[in-house]
Design an enzyme around this catalytic site. Structure first.
Site, short mmCIF file in Angstrom:
data_model
loop_
_atom_site.label_atom_id
_atom_site.label_comp_id
_atom_site.label_asym_id
_atom_site.label_seq_id
_atom_site.Cartn_x
_atom_site.Cartn_y
_atom_site.Cartn_z
N GLN A 115 53.06 71.62 -40.31
CA GLN A 115 51.37 71.33 -40.51
C GLN A 115 50.95 70.74 -39.29
OE1 GLN A 115 52.45 68.62 -44.53
NE2 GLN A 115 54.24 68.98 -43.40
N HIS A 133 48.38 74.61 -40.86
CA HIS A 133 47.14 74.13 -40.71
C HIS A 133 46.28 74.45 -39.40
CE1 HIS A 133 48.61 70.59 -43.53
NE2 HIS A 133 48.46 71.83 -44.18
N CYS A 141 34.06 80.95 -33.84
CA CYS A 141 32.64 80.79 -34.05
C CYS A 141 32.56 80.94 -35.69
CB CYS A 141 31.92 81.85 -33.42
SG CYS A 141 29.96 82.09 -34.18
N PRO A 230 62.56 58.37 -40.91
CA PRO A 230 63.03 56.74 -40.98
C PRO A 230 62.57 56.27 -42.22
CG PRO A 230 61.10 56.96 -39.52
CD PRO A 230 61.53 58.59 -39.87
#
Ligand code: OAD
Length: 260
Positions: A115, A133, A141, A230
């Site tokens: 991501q 993503h 453009c 964590p």
């Protein structure tokens, strides 16, 4: 067993699974790049929840960084995209990226589905990367086929314009409320249909179904899954192995255990 003893034992088990697996999927998020000094989106120091540094426009960042808002006021969205780019500027891959890249040479079929928009997996040498993503270094453009890549945004105008047609240029990233890139979705579906023996989620709060689905799929098939984070997230209770550690630390220890 102590917490460190439990982690050490879990690392050995996961390394044994990695050593045997013929197909492995790593789903990664901002936490993988945290060890390269990048901020995460959520959690401590996250870009989206630092109330003291909230957006001046008085709107949530999810609105300012959305596709519909960009269409109304591209200059303001660009201002916030620049902040993300500045936070990534000069960042180098860390051992978590490096170990995943090195594992491609060892596992028959290994994919990284990220991501992250920072491009650090490819910078580390990973070839099989699906950037769900997009990538902040690529610009396109909004009106014509113009595409370019930049190392950083230091030389860009506040509202960059296309050199060919003068329309607004935008980063090739997915803004809120926008669809995922077609090619990335096709690659994701193709690889998921082939299935994976071992699925990792690393450094992601797992906010989207395309992160949780492969873990659920692995569980249904009786396969193994691992979370490296964590903190606890919505997949913590779904995975077969939870490594409560930072990404660089855990991946370095897994690589060492694999060498033994
Ligand atoms: P988040 O910021 O939501 O979550 C980062 C996760 O990384 C958290 O669960 C942290 O606990 C964990 N973390 C922090 N430091 C870590 C470390 N050193 N090692 C391992 N994990 C650590 O980021 P994402 O899950 O990537 O989308 O967010 C997913 C998407 O939400 C982003 O791509 C972005 C955002 O909205 C769009 O902009 C479309």
């Amino acid at each position: 067993m102590s917490e460190t003893g439990e982690l050490a034992a879990a690392i050995e088990e996961v390394a044994a699974l990695l050593g045997r697996a013929e197909s492995v999927l790593f789903i990664t998020g901002a936490g993988v790049s945290a060890d390269s000094g990048l901020p995460t989106y959520r959690g401590v120091g996250g870009l989206y929840n630092d109330e003291d540094a909230g957006p001046e426009e008085g709107l949530p960042i999810e609105v300012l960084l959305s596709g519909p808002f960009f269409q109304r006021d591209p200059a303001t969205t660009w201002k916030y995209i620049r902040q993300i780019e500045e936070a990534c500027r000069g960042a180098q891959p860390n051992p978590a990226h490096a170990v995943m890249a090195a594992l491609e040479g060892r596992v028959d079929r290994l994919w990284v589905m990220t991501q992250n928009v920072d491009g650090l997996h490819t910078a580390a040498g990973s070839q099989n990367v699906i950037e769900l993503h997009g990538n902040i270094h690529r610009l396109r453009c909004t009106a014509c086929d113009y595409r370019t890549s930049v190392r950083d945004y230091s030389a860009l105008a506040p509202l960059p314009r296309c050199p060919d047609c003068r329309a607004v240029v935008r980063p090739d990233v997915v803004l809120f409320e926008e669809m995922l890139p077609e090619a990335a979705v096709a690659a994701m579906l193709r690889e998921r249909a082939r299935g994976f023996e071992l699925v990792f989620t690393v450094g992601t709060s797992s906010p989207f179904p395309y992160v949780t689905d492969p873990v659920i799929q692995a569980r249904r098939r009786g396969g193994a899954s691992v979370e490296i984070n964590p903190d606890r997230t919505r997949v913590s209770d779904l995975v077969t192995h939870k490594l409560s550690a930072g990404a660089a630390d855990a991946m370095t220890r897994l690589a060492a255990a694999l060498r033994r």
